[in-house]
Design a protein around this motif. Structure first.
Motif, PDB file in Angstrom:
ATOM      1  N   LEU A  25      49.252  11.283  62.505  1.00 36.77           N
ATOM      2  CA  LEU A  25      48.374  10.639  61.506  1.00 36.77           C
ATOM      3  C   LEU A  25      47.655  11.415  60.721  1.00 36.77           C
ATOM      4  O   LEU A  25      47.369  12.656  60.946  1.00 36.77           O
ATOM      5  N   ARG A  26      47.620  11.064  59.405  1.00 36.02           N
ATOM      6  CA  ARG A  26      46.689  11.930  58.349  1.00 36.02           C
ATOM      7  C   ARG A  26      45.256  11.801  58.890  1.00 36.02           C
ATOM      8  O   ARG A  26      44.921  11.070  59.632  1.00 36.02           O
ATOM      9  N   GLU A  27      44.536  13.014  58.235  1.00 37.71           N
ATOM     10  CA  GLU A  27      43.089  12.973  58.702  1.00 37.71           C
ATOM     11  C   GLU A  27      42.297  11.610  58.530  1.00 37.71           C
ATOM     12  O   GLU A  27      41.489  10.968  59.484  1.00 37.71           O
ATOM     13  N   ARG A  28      42.631  10.862  57.328  1.00 42.28           N
ATOM     14  CA  ARG A  28      41.798   9.431  57.152  1.00 42.28           C
ATOM     15  C   ARG A  28      42.356   8.546  58.303  1.00 42.28           C
ATOM     16  O   ARG A  28      41.348   7.640  58.798  1.00 42.28           O
ATOM     17  N   GLU A  29      43.425   8.331  58.443  1.00 39.36           N
ATOM     18  CA  GLU A  29      44.329   7.458  59.482  1.00 39.36           C
ATOM     19  C   GLU A  29      43.530   7.769  60.789  1.00 39.36           C
ATOM     20  O   GLU A  29      43.355   6.830  61.517  1.00 39.36           O
ATOM     21  N   SER A  30      43.639   9.112  61.219  1.00 41.40           N
ATOM     22  CA  SER A  30      42.957   9.534  62.449  1.00 41.40           C
ATOM     23  C   SER A  30      41.517   9.200  62.905  1.00 41.40           C
ATOM     24  O   SER A  30      41.237   8.426  63.755  1.00 41.40           O
ATOM     25  N   LEU A  31      40.776   8.984  61.783  1.00 45.15           N
ATOM     26  CA  LEU A  31      39.301   8.741  61.804  1.00 45.15           C
ATOM     27  C   LEU A  31      39.188   7.230  62.082  1.00 45.15           C
ATOM     28  O   LEU A  31      38.415   6.610  62.738  1.00 45.15           O
ATOM     29  N   GLU A  32      40.244   6.256  61.414  1.00 47.87           N
ATOM     30  CA  GLU A  32      40.098   5.081  61.281  1.00 47.87           C
ATOM     31  C   GLU A  32      40.203   4.564  62.867  1.00 47.87           C
ATOM     32  O   GLU A  32      39.922   3.733  63.298  1.00 47.87           O
ATOM     33  N   VAL A  33      41.709   5.005  63.564  1.00 53.82           N
ATOM     34  CA  VAL A  33      42.197   4.955  64.602  1.00 53.82           C
ATOM     35  C   VAL A  33      40.967   5.068  65.841  1.00 53.82           C
ATOM     36  O   VAL A  33      40.608   4.400  66.681  1.00 53.82           O
ATOM     37  N   THR A  34      40.431   6.349  65.608  1.00 52.15           N
ATOM     38  CA  THR A  34      39.560   6.654  66.537  1.00 52.15           C
ATOM     39  C   THR A  34      38.377   5.910  66.476  1.00 52.15           C
ATOM     40  O   THR A  34      37.674   5.582  67.454  1.00 52.15           O
ATOM     41  N   ALA A  35      37.923   5.344  65.046  1.00 47.82           N
ATOM     42  CA  ALA A  35      36.568   4.666  65.163  1.00 47.82           C
ATOM     43  C   ALA A  35      36.944   3.387  66.074  1.00 47.82           C
ATOM     44  O   ALA A  35      35.978   2.917  66.710  1.00 47.82           O
ATOM     45  N   ILE A  36      37.879   2.696  65.743  1.00 47.89           N
ATOM     46  CA  ILE A  36      38.388   1.422  66.314  1.00 47.89           C
ATOM     47  C   ILE A  36      38.206   1.856  68.089  1.00 47.89           C
ATOM     48  O   ILE A  36      37.794   0.662  68.768  1.00 47.89           O
ATOM     49  N   HIS A  37      38.808   2.727  68.587  1.00 49.88           N
ATOM     50  CA  HIS A  37      38.928   3.009  69.893  1.00 49.88           C
ATOM     51  C   HIS A  37      37.586   3.260  70.518  1.00 49.88           C
ATOM     52  O   HIS A  37      37.324   3.105  71.505  1.00 49.88           O
ATOM     53  N   SER A  38      36.591   3.844  69.460  1.00 50.12           N
ATOM     54  CA  SER A  38      35.323   4.049  70.040  1.00 50.12           C
ATOM     55  C   SER A  38      34.623   2.750  70.031  1.00 50.12           C
ATOM     56  O   SER A  38      33.961   2.678  71.288  1.00 50.12           O
ATOM     57  N   VAL A  39      34.769   1.695  69.276  1.00 55.25           N
ATOM     58  CA  VAL A  39      34.056   0.367  69.383  1.00 55.25           C
ATOM     59  C   VAL A  39      34.809  -0.357  70.713  1.00 55.25           C
ATOM     60  O   VAL A  39      33.944  -0.767  71.484  1.00 55.25           O
TER      61      VAL A  39
END
Length: 502
Positions: free
Chosen positions: A238-252
């Motif tokens: 994943l690119r950096e922006r995509e990685s943060l998107e996915v991580t944010a969803i898994h955080s919630v």
């Protein structure tokens, strides 16, 4: 009249909003009142916060304490406000200076003894604090690694309320996040482990290169699940922006690893065929939680035995497949979750599912009903359909096949070509390109479009299906290194649909 102030963040979906917490200490019998649309969990924080403050060694005010959370019309959900509530009360009581508190955002749940516990949604909350212009955010020490993923804001960790109070008084420093260590790549198998099935392997490569949806049908034990499980091994990181998107969803969702919170490998989610609409799409009482489609964002959602899944669950996939996000309205507001995933469906041809079609004992009506759960509108959104057949004995002793690393190199090159072409639109894969862009700005030559126009004129394909076929043609062209799809690429794309999708 003493007045204290602190700040926290309300998270709805993956979006956060700064919340101002005011504490007023007035005359009257000792009591605590919360205003600002708190939910049940937040109402219970009155007892948690008071016990945590007194057990930390601080004095709770003798009087009527009113805690107001603003904006007042925004629903406040969960225990993330505990730390800020305690700081606001101590500020109003004059127990702590307000200099550091004025520009800090406090996140965390309090235990009765003053320990600061981790909560869901730390990453989107820190992102919201940075967007609001705050310079410092204090999180539970257990969530430091997750909060440290955000640049441009000072992240500190407190393990107890006492540590926070000492820091606000300037008596000590709080913990800083360590450098983020990438998570180890999970073992997901290699494509070389799949015996034969050249056609299905090619379809898997096309799906990986363009981000297309895939349907695999065939008798049990033929390799449908093995192929689907190896799709992530063909996808680039994943690119950096995509990685943060996915991580944010898994955080919630509360499924992040404490040691390696950053997700840089495309996720692979395979829910059971008995899953409900809520578990698949998201939902729940109060605030909606992300479902399987959002947890698979920027990755793969694999539905094995899809003919056994309820029709309502399958039909609920149509909107996420088309729009790339889920919007769920609940009592406490509307939650928005990204859901840009690759769907892989696997199904047997009939209920008895023999190794050879000639041995099928199902009635014709039963065969039609079995795959009839896959409605026309849903199948119209599937780009590639492959009917898999049993392999001959010679396939087990044939030549060595390509492994995932070799195929991933071609997939990465094709994705880079697509990302460069669609850079001006902010898109990265062919599957994301809107149909009107394909028809107007990047229209194919007339001789290449002739097969698509013929299929449309004979009613064998919908307009949506035509757009999807053209997207697949672009992917086939990228894999062969062509600049623009030719008639052969379009025919290849149509052949995948005419096996049972269009």
């Amino acid at each position: 009249m003493p007045l204290g102030r602190a700040y926290s963040v309300a998270v709805a979906g993956v979006d956060g909003q700064l919340v101002e917490i005011e504490a007023d200490i007035g005359q009257g019998l000792p009591s605590v009142h919360l205003v600002g649309r708190p939910d049940t969990t937040l109402q219970e924080s009155r007892d948690r916060v008071r016990a945590a403050v007194t057990n930390t060694g601080e004095k709770w005010p003798d009087g009527r304490v009113i805690l107001a959370l603003s904006p007042a019309t925004l629903p406040k959900v969960g225990s993330v406000y505990d730390l800020a509530l305690a700081a606001a009360v101590l500020d109003a009581a004059g127990s702590i200076p307000a200099q550091r508190l004025a520009d800090a955002v406090l996140l965390g749940e309090l235990a009765l003894d003053g320990r600061v516990r981790r909560v869901r949604g730390i990453l989107p909350a820190v992102l919201a604090a940075r967007t609001a212009g705050r310079s410092t955010v204090v999180v539970p020490t257990a969530a430091l690694a997750e909060a440290g993923l955000v640049d441009g804001i000072r992240v500190l960790g407190a393990s107890t309320l006492g540590e926070l109070v000492d820091w606000l008084r300037g008596a000590t420093d709080l913990a800083l996040p360590d450098p983020v260590q990438p998570a180890p790549i999970p073992s997901i198998g290699d494509l070389s482990e799949v015996v034969g099935q050249d056609e299905a392997r090619w379809a898997l490569e096309v799906a990986a290169a363009g981000g297309h949806h895939l349907l695999l049908t065939g008798p049990p034990g033929i390799g449908k699940t093995m192929l689907a499980q190896r799709l992530p091994s063909l996808l680039p990181p994943l690119r950096e922006r995509e990685s943060l998107e996915v991580t944010a969803i898994h955080s919630v969702a509360g499924i992040l690893s404490d040691d390696h919170p950053l997700i840089f490998a495309p996720p692979f989610v395979a829910p059971h065929h008995s899953s409900s609409v809520t578990s698949m799409i998201g939902g729940g009482s109060g605030t909606a939680r992300p479902g399987a489609v959002s947890c698979a964002h920027r990755g793969v959602l694999f539905l094995d035995e899809c003919a056994e899944i309820g029709s309502k669950v399958l039909e609920a996939l149509r909107t996420p497949l088309e729009e790339g996000e889920v919007r769920i309205a609940r009592r406490d507001g509307v939650a928005r979750y990204p859901a840009r995933f690759q769907l892989v469906l696997a199904a047997n041809p009939c209920p008895c599912a023999p190794a050879r079609d000639i041995d099928c004992i199902c009635a014709p009506l039963a065969r039609r009903r079995y795959l009839g759960k896959l409605s026309g509108p849903l199948l119209d959104r599937i780009d590639l359909a492959v009917q898999m057949h049993a392999q001959s004995a010679g396939a087990f002793s044939g030549d060595k096949v390509e492994n995932s690393e070799v195929v991933r190199a071609r997939v990465t090159a094709a994705r880079n070509a697509a990302a460069k072409r669609w850079e001006g639109l902010g898109l990265s894969t062919n599957a994301e390109v809107p149909g009107h862009v394909l028809r107007q700005q990047f229209r194919l030559p007339r001789e290449a479009l002739a097969p698509v126009e013929t299929a449309l004129s004979h009613g064998r394909m919908s307009a949506r299906g035509a757009d999807r076929a053209i997207r697949v043609a672009w992917t086939v062209s990228d894999l062969r290194g062509g600049g623009i799809p030719n008639a052969q690429d379009v025919l290849q794309a149509l052949s995948f649909r005419q096996r049972g999708v269009a």
